[in-house]
Design an enzyme around this catalytic site. Structure first.
Site, PDB file in Angstrom:
ATOM      1  N   GLY A 281       0.849  -1.185   0.000  1.00 31.72           N
ATOM      2  CA  GLY A 281       0.000   0.000   0.000  1.00 31.72           C
ATOM      3  C   GLY A 281       0.884   1.234   0.000  1.00 31.72           C
ATOM      4  N   GLU A 284       7.289   3.813   3.774  1.00 30.44           N
ATOM      5  CA  GLU A 284       7.639   5.056   4.458  1.00 30.44           C
ATOM      6  C   GLU A 284       9.040   5.545   4.159  1.00 30.44           C
ATOM      7  OE1 GLU A 284       7.151   2.009   5.710  1.00 30.44           O
ATOM      8  OE2 GLU A 284       8.352   1.595   7.481  1.00 30.44           O
ATOM      9  N   ASN A 285       9.478   5.502   2.916  1.00 33.94           N
ATOM     10  CA  ASN A 285      10.823   5.972   2.596  1.00 33.94           C
ATOM     11  C   ASN A 285      10.959   7.429   3.038  1.00 33.94           C
ATOM     12  OD1 ASN A 285      11.519   3.463   1.382  1.00 33.94           O
ATOM     13  ND2 ASN A 285      10.310   4.063  -0.409  1.00 33.94           N
ATOM     14  N   HIS A 308      -0.617   6.776   7.861  1.00 34.76           N
ATOM     15  CA  HIS A 308       0.232   5.666   8.305  1.00 34.76           C
ATOM     16  C   HIS A 308       1.699   5.898   7.917  1.00 34.76           C
ATOM     17  CE1 HIS A 308       1.037   1.354   9.271  1.00 34.76           C
ATOM     18  NE2 HIS A 308       1.987   1.529   8.368  1.00 34.76           N
ATOM     19  N   GLU A 309       1.935   6.168   6.658  1.00 35.13           N
ATOM     20  CA  GLU A 309       3.334   6.323   6.219  1.00 35.13           C
ATOM     21  C   GLU A 309       3.969   7.558   6.850  1.00 35.13           C
ATOM     22  OE1 GLU A 309       4.192   3.647   5.142  1.00 35.13           O
ATOM     23  OE2 GLU A 309       2.329   2.857   4.307  1.00 35.13           O
ATOM     24  N   HIS A 312       5.177   6.885  10.344  1.00 34.17           N
ATOM     25  CA  HIS A 312       6.476   6.211  10.404  1.00 34.17           C
ATOM     26  C   HIS A 312       7.638   7.207  10.528  1.00 34.17           C
ATOM     27  CE1 HIS A 312       5.917   1.911   9.990  1.00 34.17           C
ATOM     28  NE2 HIS A 312       5.155   2.018   8.917  1.00 34.17           N
ATOM     29  N   GLU A 331       5.431  -1.148  13.282  1.00 33.49           N
ATOM     30  CA  GLU A 331       4.096  -1.122  12.671  1.00 33.49           C
ATOM     31  C   GLU A 331       2.965  -0.929  13.685  1.00 33.49           C
ATOM     32  OE1 GLU A 331       3.809  -0.619   9.670  1.00 33.49           O
ATOM     33  OE2 GLU A 331       5.700  -1.308   8.819  1.00 33.49           O
ATOM     34  N   ASP A 387       9.274 -11.475   4.312  1.00 31.28           N
ATOM     35  CA  ASP A 387       8.105 -11.088   3.493  1.00 31.28           C
ATOM     36  C   ASP A 387       6.938 -12.035   3.743  1.00 31.28           C
ATOM     37  OD1 ASP A 387       9.395  -9.002   2.290  1.00 31.28           O
ATOM     38  OD2 ASP A 387      10.026 -10.172   0.544  1.00 31.28           O
ATOM     39  N   TYR A 395       0.667  -5.018  13.376  1.00 31.14           N
ATOM     40  CA  TYR A 395      -0.072  -3.779  13.118  1.00 31.14           C
ATOM     41  C   TYR A 395      -1.231  -3.626  14.103  1.00 31.14           C
ATOM     42  CZ  TYR A 395       2.105  -3.505   8.452  1.00 31.14           C
ATOM     43  OH  TYR A 395       2.996  -3.425   7.416  1.00 31.14           O
ATOM     44  N   ARG A 569      -0.645  -5.045  -5.807  1.00 31.99           N
ATOM     45  CA  ARG A 569      -0.572  -4.827  -4.354  1.00 31.99           C
ATOM     46  C   ARG A 569      -0.987  -6.106  -3.634  1.00 31.99           C
ATOM     47  NH1 ARG A 569      -4.120  -0.529  -0.832  1.00 31.99           N
ATOM     48  NH2 ARG A 569      -3.235  -1.102   1.201  1.00 31.99           N
ATOM     49  N   LYS A 571      -1.648  -7.193  -0.587  1.00 30.78           N
ATOM     50  CA  LYS A 571      -2.765  -7.302   0.357  1.00 30.78           C
ATOM     51  C   LYS A 571      -4.106  -7.389  -0.377  1.00 30.78           C
ATOM     52  CE  LYS A 571      -5.230  -4.059   2.448  1.00 30.78           C
ATOM     53  NZ  LYS A 571      -5.926  -3.121   3.320  1.00 30.78           N
TER      54      LYS A 571
END
Ligand code: BES
Ligand code: ZN
Length: 618
Positions: A281, A284-285, A308-309, A312, A331, A387, A395, A569, A571
């Protein structure tokens, strides 16, 4: 009686075993000996061969005076040369050796140094199949004219594009010089200038120390549009306006988070919208969140992804789990902060609905998880692919635990504690025990009698959700549940359901609460009224298509095929892949679709779908 030397030896062996146990089992790095403190990349982004080619110069912080070996993580890198760079700047070639390739860890690059060099410089090229990169041909982009490259380094894919110590225990600053095709723009998890002209050359600096999983790069036909004084969206030109509208509240979110947890410490906060094959989704770079286009649905109903991101930037990017077994520190805290941001900007009802959906999802997922995977404080993930070990537990259970603490200590007290925690451990990597010690000293001992050790243990070390946990409720879902019940009882036809004010969350709840299977007439009634089959909303599709598969509703198959081919994606699509594998006929259909879908999939998604199909064949 053991002799003294024997005793000493066994004590030393114990200490050594302990140091090994404390190290990150998903990295070859020997962080007690030496740590990378800075990285200098100089890379050519070669679309013709789908490779990054160039050099990585690592600055070394030697911790053990006797050490002469530097062990780095790599995966499928072609190493051309290794040089030691002395204090005088002189480069000398040195001996290096590549170990055997482990399926999960990749290959250790072992560099033998005659003395503790301040720097090493490695000449290398990535593989076209690098697990952390996706090279998209023009046809897989929105514009169809230019190729696109993006990275996804978390959890352990940075090693597939840079030789380094690929563990979140190590932090380093970085600079990068990139050569790219002249018509394309490059961005990184570093300083980005939305006004940078296209010259084929880009220089980046990240002056704050970050862990390797936050290294990120993207190159493509990327345009930028400002959404605030320190925010912008980046996307392919045809997407940029829509993205800017969807994400227009980003500055408000930053302000709300700063009010709770202190200043945003990273300068700019930009969002890059990627092509639909992005396997997550969001990611958070730092300074440049990478995001799936599937959250752009036109009504901001899925922008909690940005919350969310952004969250982070405190939980994760400032305070980081030291290895992946403690991912709940990243998370769980982030999902908790996300909820607080959503509440501040969009109100309690929105936040409540998101909590209910999250809790429903984790309970369902836990039914299929081993007890050891249902705890927050996981055992070391030796021998596991992080992964595939990723679940909703860190979460949702993590955020639930923190909400429990918030309720026990009161919001004002707990907010001050969390703010202090982010400050105290800023730019550090910690484990659950370190969190616990800080919690005991700064919260439990100051406010005794609020939370018992048994309660803490239940949250951190016991499977399932503690019996004493308070479940989230959402007033707006009561109407949805009532509508579904009335429809299921045959009292209200779908077209008469009063759904005019429903947003994504209500629709998700409506579908999620359906029984295991429906009959064809029921599914057709829903489709006729609500057009679920073919929905452009991935969150609805994620729940609707598995229901149609379980129910044997063949009419949905063409739309399922399109969905699985066009979106990567994980998820969103995995529940449908998994539902298909439950019957021989579904599996055959899935295999056919996978043949067409996989050319467009990211390596991470390909790995997950392959694993699901293999499991079903056995
Ligand atoms: N950091 C994660 C993505 C991630 C986790 C990648 C672990 C690889 C390994 C990111 O912040 C995330 O959690 N994204 C979520 C979205 C969010 C709204 C829950 C996702 O991708 O679905
Ligand atoms: Zn996250």
């Amino acid at each position: 009686m053991p002799t003294l030397p024997k005793l000493l030896f066994s004590v030393m062996a114990l200490v050594a075993a302990d140091a090994r146990a404390a190290a990150d089992p998903q990295s070859y790095a020997e962080t007690d000996k030496v740590r990378v403190s800075a990285l200098k990349l100089n890379l050519e982004v070669a679309f013709k061969s789908s490779q990054l080619v160039g050099t990585a110069e690592l600055t070394l912080d030697w911790r053990d005076k006797t050490a002469r070996t530097l062990k780095l993580d790599t995966r499928d890198l072609a190493i051309a040369s290794v040089e030691a760079i002395g204090a005088d700047g002189k480069a000398e070639p040195v001996k290096f050796d590549l170990g055997s390739r482990d399926k999960i860890l990749g290959t250790a690059l072992v560099i033998e140094l005659p003395q503790q060099a301040p720097k090493v410089k490695i000449g290398y090229a990535t593989s076209p199949q690098a697990s952390g990169l996706q090279w998209l041909p023009p046809i897989q982009t929105a514009g169809k004219k230019h190729p696109f490259l993006f990275s996804q380094s978390q959890a352990i894919h940075a090693r597939s594009w840079v030789p380094l110590q690929d563990t979140p225990a190590v932090r380093f600053t970085y600079t990068a010089d990139l050569r790219v095709p002249e018509e394309l723009r490059a961005v990184m998890s570093a300083g980005n200038d939305p006004k940078h002209r296209l010259t084929g050359l880009f220089h980046f600096e990240m002056d704050k120390p970050i862990p390797s999983y936050l290294l990120a790069i993207a190159v493509g036909d990327i345009a930028a549009k400002a959404t605030g004084p320190r925010t912008a969206v980046y996307a392919e030109p045809s997407m940029v306006e829509k993205a800017a509208k969807e994400f227009e509240d980003t500055e408000k979110m930053i302000v709300a988070t700063e009010k709770l947890y202190g200043p945003y410490r990273w300068g700019r906060y930009d969002i890059l919208v990627l092509p639909p094959s992005f396997p997550f989704g969001g990611m958070e770079n730092p300074r440049m969140t990478f995001a799936t286009p599937t959250v752009i649905v036109g009504d901001k109903s899925l922008v909690s992804l940005v919350a969310h991101e952004l969250a982070h930037s405190w939980s994760g990017n400032l305070v980081t789990n030291s290895s992946w077994k403690d991912i709940w520190l990243n998370e769980g805290f982030t999902s908790y902060v996300e909820r607080r941001i959503v509440e501040a900007i969009y109100g309690r009802e929105q936040a409540d609905m998101e909590d209910v959906i999250g809790q429903f999802g984790v309970k369902q997922e836990m039914e299929g998880l081993a007890p050891g995977d249902q705890v927050l404080a996981l055992k070391p993930l030796d021998g596991r692919d992080p992964d595939e070990a990723l679940t909703e537990v860190p979460y949702v259970k993590g955020a639930w635990f923190l909400t429990f603490l918030e309720n026990a200590y009161g919001r004002a007290t707990f907010d001050a504690f969390v703010r202090g925690y982010f400050d105290h451990f800023a730019f550090q990597s910690i484990d659950t025990d370190t969190f616990l010690a800080y919690y005991k000293k700064n919260l439990a001992q100051k406010h005794p009698g609020k939370v018992t050790d048994a309660q803490l243990d239940a949250w951190l070390n016991q499977p399932g959700i503690p019996a004493f946990a308070k479940a989230a409720t959402a007033a707006r879902f009561e109407k949805v549940d009532a509508a579904r019940a009335s429809w299921l009882a045959g009292k209200t036809p779908a077209k008469d359901i009063d759904s005019g004010k429903w947003g994504t969350h209500e629709w998700v709840r409506f579908v999620e609460g359906m029984p295991e299977k429906l009959d064809e007439k029921q599914l057709a009634d829903l489709d006729e009224a609500f057009k679920f089959t073919g929905t452009p909303n991935g969150e609805i599709a994620q729940r609707w298509y598995p229901l149609t598969v379980r129910s044997g509703y063949a009419k949905a198959r063409p739309a399922i095929e399109t969905f699985l081919i066009s979106i990567g994606r994980r998820k969103l699509i995995m529940p449908t892949w998994e539902a298909l594998t439950a019957t021989p006929d579904g599996l055959a259909f899935a295999q056919g679709v996978f043949e067409k879908a996989k050319v467009g999939y990211h390596p991470i998604t390909t790995a997950s779908v392959t694993a699901a199909l293999e499991k079903a064949k056995k």
